[in-house]
Design an enzyme around this catalytic site. Structure first.
Site, PDB file in Angstrom:
ATOM      1  N   ASP A  94       0.858  -1.178   0.000  1.00  0.00           N
ATOM      2  CA  ASP A  94       0.000   0.000   0.000  1.00  0.00           C
ATOM      3  C   ASP A  94       0.894   1.227   0.000  1.00  0.00           C
ATOM      4  OD1 ASP A  94      -2.503  -1.275   0.009  1.00  0.00           O
ATOM      5  OD2 ASP A  94      -2.499  -1.470   2.189  1.00  0.00           O
ATOM      6  N   ASP A 144      -6.816  -1.282  -5.061  1.00  0.00           N
ATOM      7  CA  ASP A 144      -7.913  -0.898  -4.178  1.00  0.00           C
ATOM      8  C   ASP A 144      -8.810   0.151  -4.831  1.00  0.00           C
ATOM      9  OD1 ASP A 144      -6.809  -2.583  -2.240  1.00  0.00           O
ATOM     10  OD2 ASP A 144      -5.700  -0.948  -1.285  1.00  0.00           O
TER      11      ASP A 144
END
Length: 168
Positions: free
Chosen positions: A131, A149
């Site tokens: 991330d 995402d």
């Protein structure tokens, strides 16, 4: 067959955007693009890479759980349990697209599948998902996320909009 190829290319495009963005970060940090390894052996700690705007940073962090680091408490088995569940969901959505999905459902589902496959690739190769997007307002930070995402969220939103406005 032409329709299948079109949607398969969309899924592959999502995966490519996600994996290229993550590979660029790995290259900037390590000087190489590792194909696999234990996440924390590849990059041992999270850190701020760039402060872009007052509300946006590029960071690097590993997420061994799911959204918002859910299921992190499952310990070392978490990546494999999550990978199995993700694989099942991808299979079910793929089957639905091929057998029963309406045309208006296919693009959102391809975004979801592509994003899920991008994150699944990280989970299988590293045991955690990369991330790096850190969005915040004032003292409130959204949990770090990635390109996969973004596509999953867009896909879910488009699918819900499709359900709400679909003509019967």
């Amino acid at each position: 067959m032409k329709t299948f190829i079109k949607y398969a290319l969309i899924v592959l495009g999502v995966i490519l955007l996600d994996q290229v963005s993550k590979s660029m970060l790995l290259y900037l940090i390590t000087g190489t693009v590792p194909l696999y390894g234990n996440a924390w052996d590849v990059v041992g700690y999270p850190y701020l890479m760039a402060h872009v705007f007052s509300w946006f940073n590029i960071v690097f962090t590993w997420n061994p759980g799911t959204s918002f680091s859910l299921f992190r408490a499952l310990g070392e088995m978490a990546p494999w349990i999550i990978a199995g569940i993700t694989g099942f969901i991808i299979g079910a959505l793929s089957y639905y697209i091929v057998t029963r999905a309406k045309n208006s459902e296919r693009l959102p589902l391809c975004f979801i599948i592509g994003g899920a496959l991008g994150n699944l690739s990280d989970r299988i190769r590293f045991g955690a998902v990369i991330d790096f997007i850190d969005w915040h307002v004032g003292g409130w930070h959204w949990p770090a996320f990635n390109v996969a995402d973004i596509f999953i969220v867009i896909g879910v939103c488009l699918y819900i909009i499709n359900l709400v406005f679909r003509k019967k």
